[in-house]
Design an enzyme around this catalytic site. Structure first.
Site, mmCIF file in Angstrom:
data_model
loop_
_atom_site.group_PDB
_atom_site.id
_atom_site.type_symbol
_atom_site.label_atom_id
_atom_site.label_comp_id
_atom_site.label_asym_id
_atom_site.label_seq_id
_atom_site.Cartn_x
_atom_site.Cartn_y
_atom_site.Cartn_z
ATOM 1 C CG HIS A 1 -1.845 -1.163 1.276
ATOM 2 N ND1 HIS A 1 -2.421 -1.626 2.433
ATOM 3 C CD2 HIS A 1 -2.329 -1.949 0.272
ATOM 4 C CE1 HIS A 1 -3.220 -2.650 2.149
ATOM 5 N NE2 HIS A 1 -3.174 -2.870 0.837
HETATM 6 C C1 FAD Z 1 -0.394 -7.627 -5.027
HETATM 7 C C2 FAD Z 1 -1.169 -6.427 -4.549
HETATM 8 C C3 FAD Z 1 -2.329 -6.635 -3.801
HETATM 9 C C4 FAD Z 1 -3.060 -5.528 -3.359
HETATM 10 N N1 FAD Z 1 -4.265 -5.757 -2.760
HETATM 11 C C5 FAD Z 1 -5.090 -4.698 -2.515
HETATM 12 C C6 FAD Z 1 -6.432 -4.921 -2.086
HETATM 13 O O1 FAD Z 1 -6.887 -6.052 -1.935
HETATM 14 N N2 FAD Z 1 -7.210 -3.827 -1.866
HETATM 15 C C7 FAD Z 1 -6.742 -2.551 -2.022
HETATM 16 O O2 FAD Z 1 -7.481 -1.602 -1.760
HETATM 17 N N3 FAD Z 1 -5.479 -2.325 -2.446
HETATM 18 C C8 FAD Z 1 -4.660 -3.361 -2.737
HETATM 19 N N4 FAD Z 1 -3.423 -3.142 -3.249
HETATM 20 C C9 FAD Z 1 -2.978 -1.749 -3.429
HETATM 21 C C10 FAD Z 1 -3.623 -1.032 -4.620
HETATM 22 O O3 FAD Z 1 -3.746 -1.889 -5.728
HETATM 23 C C11 FAD Z 1 -2.774 0.193 -4.949
HETATM 24 O O4 FAD Z 1 -2.791 1.068 -3.838
HETATM 25 C C12 FAD Z 1 -3.249 0.961 -6.172
HETATM 26 O O5 FAD Z 1 -3.261 0.133 -7.314
HETATM 27 C C13 FAD Z 1 -2.327 2.147 -6.417
HETATM 28 O O6 FAD Z 1 -2.788 2.839 -7.539
HETATM 29 P P1 FAD Z 1 -1.859 3.827 -8.369
HETATM 30 O O7 FAD Z 1 -2.689 4.369 -9.464
HETATM 31 O O8 FAD Z 1 -1.214 4.756 -7.423
HETATM 32 O O9 FAD Z 1 -0.678 2.913 -8.945
HETATM 33 P P2 FAD Z 1 -0.745 1.555 -9.756
HETATM 34 O O10 FAD Z 1 -2.097 0.962 -9.697
HETATM 35 O O11 FAD Z 1 0.404 0.737 -9.269
HETATM 36 O O12 FAD Z 1 -0.501 2.002 -11.263
HETATM 37 C C14 FAD Z 1 0.687 2.527 -11.752
HETATM 38 C C15 FAD Z 1 0.770 2.178 -13.233
HETATM 39 O O13 FAD Z 1 1.796 2.952 -13.840
HETATM 40 C C16 FAD Z 1 2.575 2.127 -14.687
HETATM 41 N N5 FAD Z 1 3.900 2.728 -14.779
HETATM 42 C C17 FAD Z 1 4.807 2.867 -13.784
HETATM 43 N N6 FAD Z 1 5.893 3.519 -14.252
HETATM 44 C C18 FAD Z 1 5.672 3.799 -15.559
HETATM 45 C C19 FAD Z 1 6.417 4.463 -16.553
HETATM 46 N N7 FAD Z 1 7.609 4.977 -16.295
HETATM 47 N N8 FAD Z 1 5.879 4.553 -17.792
HETATM 48 C C20 FAD Z 1 4.651 4.045 -18.070
HETATM 49 N N9 FAD Z 1 3.897 3.400 -17.140
HETATM 50 C C21 FAD Z 1 4.404 3.293 -15.896
HETATM 51 C C22 FAD Z 1 2.558 0.781 -13.973
HETATM 52 O O14 FAD Z 1 2.926 -0.257 -14.834
HETATM 53 C C23 FAD Z 1 1.133 0.717 -13.475
HETATM 54 O O15 FAD Z 1 0.267 0.168 -14.434
HETATM 55 C C24 FAD Z 1 -2.624 -4.211 -3.658
HETATM 56 C C25 FAD Z 1 -1.460 -4.007 -4.401
HETATM 57 C C26 FAD Z 1 -0.735 -5.096 -4.851
HETATM 58 C C27 FAD Z 1 0.499 -4.862 -5.669
#
Ligand code: FAD
Length: 534
Positions: free
Chosen positions: A469
């Site tokens: 997280h």
């Molecule tokens: C295994 C796992 C289980 C989890 N379980 C839960 C759960 O059950 N419930 C819950 O609420 N939360 C859960 N979480 C946490 C939740 O999924 C994250 O907090 C949330 O996805 C974060 O969202 P975000 O948009 O900040 O980043 P992310 O969803 O991580 O998205 C970032 C995106 O940017 C892309 N990216 C990164 N760098 C670059 C770049 N330089 N160029 C192009 N693309 C790039 C990545 O590939 C990714 O697709 C879990 C996370 C994981 C990894």
């Protein structure tokens, strides 16, 4: 400068937040939106079947699977951090637990210099996300793109966990996304029938149908291009080529809490000394970039199960074949459910105004991070909801292909250590309560030799795993260390915002997916309001 693409908005990262922003910015059809995602499309069936996300977290095609730094307070253990690398990001490979966090946490954001982010301000955006049938209209959304559901089958062990909590005197909570978080109950999931209802499968799917949206997969954002202090484009790499996007309006970084600060640092935005050490010329010194990283630490007490089947056996051998057949025919059974299914929010000290400990029940147990054991087992995790331990994300080199150094510094704050020990004591009581005790043959981890508070803390140091997280590494605020302003603009620069988990001023209690979707909704609304006013 020569460009290969032109757009009004370029969103780097199609994760939980990026998909929401892409959808909302493109809705009117007025502006062109280009999305760059480092990973592939969300084609793999394991993304869509709720129970099979565990198979993807170590798969480098869909997960970054970062190597973290050795953790001083975890006996020097250097662990892995899976993070989604696919359309949907974490929203495509996470455990589907759907939890908003507590109202008081958002009010605390306001107190910490983020006006406009109090619970009354963010509640409409939480409601906008979801399509949920139960609960109270005052809190729950009815017609959003993402389907939120109760468990399709509540495991007998999960029901026993809830009963055990009530035997200990905790109130039953039938809606953790309703008016209150305290109490014990069953976790809701972002699930549509038998399938995951993630950000890519809901928001991005409908955005992609619009002629003004272009999504580029396998496109690794390398750096932001600037003219003076204004972001004018993005350079990305694909198949050994370097390509450039010209951006007329704004660049939005939505790469998540590890890669958004990394991308800023690669672009010369960050702590000057860190950039110099990595060989990156400084464009704009901003000391907070990559600082203040937070994560939840999960410490699990596990028991061997007797007298019923746990998830461990039901996902192996002939029982798995049976479950798969059941899933294919009815859309139900163990495959249609996430692994963690029960929750208890409680206080580590009675004088606290709100719960600070999150206890999460799994009707299965793990050999290592997110890998189920063969023998029958169940596990309860303890999570300090508001860790005060903070860490860093640091670029090691100027090469975008090199992963940054990731160091959350788990358990470095005394208050976190105390809360974990208090939480582990609650878990021991839950396992001893009649409803759960009857399914246990014995405690497997840490085992009976762990008795004192020191033993329990030692167990957390030896066995605690990253909660995944990650947040706060491009923290929102108005102080000198803040990276983005409350309207999510990078301080001191133009045409550049960060919209993802990295802007959170601290961890929310529960899990982070729902809060990040809210940040996507609210961030896009702020941008659209400014667009209309211009
Ligand atoms: C295994 C796992 C289980 C989890 N379980 C839960 C759960 O059950 N419930 C819950 O609420 N939360 C859960 N979480 C946490 C939740 O999924 C994250 O907090 C949330 O996805 C974060 O969202 P975000 O948009 O900040 O980043 P992310 O969803 O991580 O998205 C970032 C995106 O940017 C892309 N990216 C990164 N760098 C670059 C770049 N330089 N160029 C192009 N693309 C790039 C990545 O590939 C990714 O697709 C879990 C996370 C994981 C990894």
């Amino acid at each position: 400068m020569n460009f290969d693409f032109e757009t009004d908005y370029c969103i780097v990262g199609a994760g939980a937040a990026g998909c929401v922003v892409a959808d909302r910015l493109s809705e009117s059809g007025r502006d062109r939106v280009l999305v760059l995602e480092a990973g592939p499309s969300d084609w793999h069936p394991y993304i869509h079947i709720p129970a099979t996300f565990l198979k993807l977290v170590r798969d480098p095609r869909f997960s970054w699977y970062f190597q973290m730094e050795p953790e001083p307070e975890l006996k020097g253990r250097a662990q892995r951090a899976p993070q989604g690398k696919v359309l949907g990001g974490g929203s495509s490979i996470n455990g589907l637990a759907f939890m908003r966090g507590q109202a008081a946490e958002y009010d605390e954001w306001v107190a910490r210099g983020c006006p406009g982010w109090g619970y009354k301000d963010v509640l409409p955006y939480f409601k906008r996300i979801e399509r949920y049938e139960g609960g109270d209209d005052a809190y729950r959304g009815r017609d959003g793109p993402m389907r939120v559901s109760g468990a399709s089958e509540v495991h007998l062990l999960t029901r026993s966990f809830v009963a055990a909590g009530m035997e200990l005197g905790f109130p039953r909570n039938d809606d953790f996304n309703g008016s209150a978080r305290e109490g014990v109950g069953v976790i809701q999931n972002n699930r549509e029938g038998r399938f995951r209802s993630g950000a890519a499968q809901t928001y991005l799917v409908r955005a992609k149908r619009r002629p003004n949206v272009q999504v580029e997969t396998h496109a690794l954002g390398r750096r932001i291009l600037f003219e003076g202090k204004r972001a004018i484009g993005v350079e990305f790499g694909r198949g050994g080529k370097r390509l450039r996007v010209c951006v007329r309006r704004e660049v939005v970084l939505s790469c998540g809490a590890i890669k958004s600060p990394h991308m800023l640092q690669l672009s010369g935005v960050g702590p000057a000394e860190l950039l110099a050490a990595a060989g990156i010329p400084v464009l704009h010194a901003l000391p907070g970039v990559g600082q203040d990283l937070h994560d939840h630490l999960y410490t699990r007490i596990a028991h061997r199960v007797r007298g019923t089947q746990s998830m461990n056996e039901r996902t192996r051998g002939w029982r798995l074949a049976f479950e798969l057949a059941k899933y294919a025919v009815t859309g139900g059974g163990i495959m249609a459910n996430a692994t963690t299914s029960g929750a208890l929010f409680c206080r580590s000290r009675p004088e606290l105004a709100n719960p600070d400990v999150y206890v999460a029940f799994t009707p299965g147990s793990y050999v290592q991070q997110l890998q189920l054991e063969k023998e029958p087992g169940m596990a309860i995790s303890v999570i300090q909801s508001h860790p005060e331990s903070t860490g860093t994300i640091r670029a090691r080199t100027a090469d975008p292909e090199d992963d940054p150094a990731i160091q959350p510094n788990y358990l470095s704050a005394e208050i976190d250590r105390r809360a974990v020990v208090a939480g582990l004591r609650v878990v021991r009581k839950l396992f001893a309560a009649p409803s759960l005790a009857k399914w246990s043959s014995h405690e497997t981890r840490p085992g009976p030799s762990a008795i004192t508070d020191e033993d329990l803390l030692d167990f957390a140091r030896s066995a605690g795993t990253p909660g995944l997280h990650f947040c706060s590494s491009c923290r929102m605020g108005t102080d000198e260390r803040a990276v983005v302003t409350p309207d999510l603009k990078v301080r001191g620069l133009e045409g550049l915002r960060v919209i993802d988990a990295s802007i959170m001023p601290g961890c929310s209690s529960g899990n982070t997916h729902a809060p990040v979707l809210m940040i996507g909704e609210k961030g896009a609304a702020i941008m659209l309001k400014e667009r209309s006013a211009a």
